[in-house]
Design a protein around this motif. Sequence first.
Motif, PDB file in Angstrom:
ATOM      1  N   GLU A   1       2.618  -7.072 -15.052  1.00 51.30           N
ATOM      2  CA  GLU A   1       4.063  -6.339 -14.801  1.00 51.30           C
ATOM      3  C   GLU A   1       3.824  -5.007 -14.309  1.00 51.30           C
ATOM      4  O   GLU A   1       4.274  -4.571 -13.265  1.00 51.30           O
ATOM      5  N   ALA A   2       3.029  -4.380 -15.367  1.00 52.67           N
ATOM      6  CA  ALA A   2       2.740  -2.806 -14.796  1.00 52.67           C
ATOM      7  C   ALA A   2       2.115  -2.593 -13.507  1.00 52.67           C
ATOM      8  O   ALA A   2       2.401  -1.864 -12.951  1.00 52.67           O
ATOM      9  N   ASN A   3       0.973  -3.640 -13.524  1.00 51.27           N
ATOM     10  CA  ASN A   3       0.461  -3.324 -12.122  1.00 51.27           C
ATOM     11  C   ASN A   3       1.313  -3.591 -10.730  1.00 51.27           C
ATOM     12  O   ASN A   3       0.999  -2.789  -9.786  1.00 51.27           O
ATOM     13  N   GLY A   4       2.045  -4.767 -10.765  1.00 51.11           N
ATOM     14  CA  GLY A   4       2.898  -4.912  -9.721  1.00 51.11           C
ATOM     15  C   GLY A   4       3.917  -3.757  -9.607  1.00 51.11           C
ATOM     16  O   GLY A   4       4.002  -3.222  -8.443  1.00 51.11           O
ATOM     17  N   LEU A   5       4.280  -3.188 -10.743  1.00 50.45           N
ATOM     18  CA  LEU A   5       5.244  -1.955 -10.375  1.00 50.45           C
ATOM     19  C   LEU A   5       4.535  -0.822  -9.920  1.00 50.45           C
ATOM     20  O   LEU A   5       5.210  -0.246  -8.921  1.00 50.45           O
ATOM     21  N   LYS A   6       3.375  -0.653 -10.135  1.00 45.02           N
ATOM     22  CA  LYS A   6       2.445   0.340  -9.538  1.00 45.02           C
ATOM     23  C   LYS A   6       2.351   0.167  -8.239  1.00 45.02           C
ATOM     24  O   LYS A   6       2.403   1.144  -7.075  1.00 45.02           O
ATOM     25  N   MET A   7       2.087  -0.984  -7.895  1.00 47.87           N
ATOM     26  CA  MET A   7       1.880  -1.391  -6.415  1.00 47.87           C
ATOM     27  C   MET A   7       3.121  -1.009  -5.595  1.00 47.87           C
ATOM     28  O   MET A   7       3.148  -0.238  -4.551  1.00 47.87           O
ATOM     29  N   HIS A   8       4.368  -1.625  -6.218  1.00 51.81           N
ATOM     30  CA  HIS A   8       5.540  -1.127  -5.350  1.00 51.81           C
ATOM     31  C   HIS A   8       5.838   0.278  -5.506  1.00 51.81           C
ATOM     32  O   HIS A   8       6.810   0.690  -4.471  1.00 51.81           O
ATOM     33  N   ALA A   9       5.419   0.855  -6.530  1.00 50.96           N
ATOM     34  CA  ALA A   9       5.944   2.291  -6.293  1.00 50.96           C
ATOM     35  C   ALA A   9       5.174   3.173  -5.160  1.00 50.96           C
ATOM     36  O   ALA A   9       5.539   3.988  -4.721  1.00 50.96           O
ATOM     37  N   THR A  10       3.930   2.480  -4.800  1.00 47.44           N
ATOM     38  CA  THR A  10       3.262   3.350  -3.828  1.00 47.44           C
ATOM     39  C   THR A  10       3.940   3.351  -2.389  1.00 47.44           C
ATOM     40  O   THR A  10       4.001   4.154  -1.634  1.00 47.44           O
ATOM     41  N   THR A  11       4.934   2.265  -2.122  1.00 50.18           N
ATOM     42  CA  THR A  11       5.810   2.022  -0.973  1.00 50.18           C
ATOM     43  C   THR A  11       6.986   3.291  -0.978  1.00 50.18           C
ATOM     44  O   THR A  11       7.198   3.370  -0.006  1.00 50.18           O
ATOM     45  N   LEU A  12       7.173   3.693  -2.109  1.00 47.39           N
ATOM     46  CA  LEU A  12       8.196   4.368  -2.195  1.00 47.39           C
ATOM     47  C   LEU A  12       7.720   5.863  -1.722  1.00 47.39           C
ATOM     48  O   LEU A  12       8.543   6.788  -1.361  1.00 47.39           O
ATOM     49  N   ALA A  13       6.546   5.930  -1.776  1.00 47.46           N
ATOM     50  CA  ALA A  13       5.914   7.451  -1.482  1.00 47.46           C
ATOM     51  C   ALA A  13       5.492   7.306  -0.162  1.00 47.46           C
ATOM     52  O   ALA A  13       4.829   8.392   0.404  1.00 47.46           O
TER      53      ALA A  13
ATOM     54  N   MET B   1       0.900  -2.473   3.744  1.00 47.32           N
ATOM     55  CA  MET B   1      -0.517  -1.991   3.074  1.00 47.32           C
ATOM     56  C   MET B   1      -0.858  -0.768   3.899  1.00 47.32           C
ATOM     57  O   MET B   1      -1.501   0.319   3.438  1.00 47.32           O
ATOM     58  N   LYS B   2      -0.849  -1.059   5.154  1.00 53.25           N
ATOM     59  CA  LYS B   2      -1.497  -0.058   6.156  1.00 53.25           C
ATOM     60  C   LYS B   2      -0.692   1.373   6.047  1.00 53.25           C
ATOM     61  O   LYS B   2      -1.346   2.451   6.011  1.00 53.25           O
ATOM     62  N   ARG B   3       0.681   1.148   6.058  1.00 53.86           N
ATOM     63  CA  ARG B   3       1.355   2.278   6.155  1.00 53.86           C
ATOM     64  C   ARG B   3       1.265   2.961   4.859  1.00 53.86           C
ATOM     65  O   ARG B   3       1.078   4.248   4.798  1.00 53.86           O
ATOM     66  N   THR B   4       1.016   2.150   3.725  1.00 54.37           N
ATOM     67  CA  THR B   4       0.717   2.954   2.402  1.00 54.37           C
ATOM     68  C   THR B   4      -0.471   3.624   2.164  1.00 54.37           C
ATOM     69  O   THR B   4      -0.451   4.951   1.821  1.00 54.37           O
ATOM     70  N   VAL B   5      -1.471   3.033   2.917  1.00 60.05           N
ATOM     71  CA  VAL B   5      -2.807   3.529   2.920  1.00 60.05           C
ATOM     72  C   VAL B   5      -2.943   5.039   3.466  1.00 60.05           C
ATOM     73  O   VAL B   5      -3.070   5.981   2.963  1.00 60.05           O
ATOM     74  N   GLU B   6      -2.292   4.767   4.797  1.00 61.35           N
ATOM     75  CA  GLU B   6      -2.162   5.983   5.491  1.00 61.35           C
ATOM     76  C   GLU B   6      -1.309   6.998   5.056  1.00 61.35           C
ATOM     77  O   GLU B   6      -1.422   8.380   5.428  1.00 61.35           O
ATOM     78  N   THR B   7      -0.310   6.744   4.580  1.00 62.11           N
ATOM     79  CA  THR B   7       0.665   7.979   4.285  1.00 62.11           C
ATOM     80  C   THR B   7       1.143   8.093   2.724  1.00 62.11           C
ATOM     81  O   THR B   7       1.799   9.078   2.494  1.00 62.11           O
ATOM     82  N   SER B   8       0.901   7.269   1.966  1.00 58.96           N
ATOM     83  CA  SER B   8       1.474   7.302   0.589  1.00 58.96           C
ATOM     84  C   SER B   8       0.583   8.214  -0.311  1.00 58.96           C
ATOM     85  O   SER B   8      -0.505   8.152  -0.533  1.00 58.96           O
TER      86      SER B   8
END
Length: 328
Positions: free
Chosen positions: A236-248, A195-202
């Motif tokens: 389901e949609a919320n989980g997918l959105k969370m996981h989408a942030t990691t790809l960016a 989550m730290k990496r996501t907040v800082e860079t996604s």
Amino acid sequence: MLKGKARAHTNIALIKYWGKEDEQLIIPNNSSLSLTLDAFYTETEIYFDEALTADIFYLDGQLQDEKATQKVSRFIDLFRQQANCSLFAKIQSTNHVPTAAGLASSASGLAALAAACNQALQLNLSKQDLSRFARKGSGSACRSIYGGFVEWQKGTDDQSSYAISVDSQHFEDDLAMIFIVLNDQQKEISSREGMKRTVETSSFYPTWLTEAQKDLVAIKEAIHQKDFIRLGEITEANGLKMHATTLAAVPPFTYWSDQSLKAMQVIRKIRKDGRPCYFTMDAGPNVKVLCQKEQVSQIKERLAEHFAPEQLIVAYAGKGIELIEMDV
Ligand code: FM0
């Protein structure tokens, strides 16, 4: 000697907590909502004892190393401070999980430890305060103080960030969650690190925050109306959105394995065939299937066409923290 013992169950978020505003105090960037489950729990006993010269920590009967002990010590310090107590403690914690599949959770562990400390040091903390204390051990632990549906209201500071029970008119009693255990043994990025990496860079992160806020409002409506389909769709949609942030994120990462993708596909197919069920995932490859209690056996049967029986664990709504009587 002062002693206390407590049990706490794990919880799975339907609206995910993902990202911190304050890393020290663990104030999240978004509010989250979870379901406490009955199948996985931690029991912890603690003894504050004049005879001890350091904290000692046993997990599942194993004496833990310095690093693990230090983490627990720092958390117990919060309670020692509150109680003006300088005694060292012996902590014995046992995770009750049906299989050795990496399902032990920090949420149940830290919630149980918080409740045990509260008991031992006779602090008489309210549930709200216990939730605040548990939060400082691990964010998701603040939700395991309560049973059923729980909302962690993000708040703005230490005083205002805690979880509350969601009034659901027992809707949770109609529900089940089937865990598909996919023990891929891949090296995991902890949720804290991820989550730290996501907040800082996604670049997707700001969108996550606006979406999570909307999803939370919508899911509370679905709970209020006891609308399972809506509950599942939002989850389901919320989980997918969370996981989408990691790809960016930079560098990008994902918690999904090939087996996770397979599980998602199977669940979509079961749904297409007329059985409502929805998936969610956390910071690892395991997939959790939200469904109605009355459909568990049929859905499990369908899942069993693709996964081994020991990979499928059924959980129902669970209780909040409980104190346990100790032998004198
Ligand atoms: O549970 O850094 O509580 O809402 O499971 O200890 O505060 O382990 F994967 C997503 C849980 C994150 C979503 O994070 O982090 C959820 C997650 P800490 P946690």
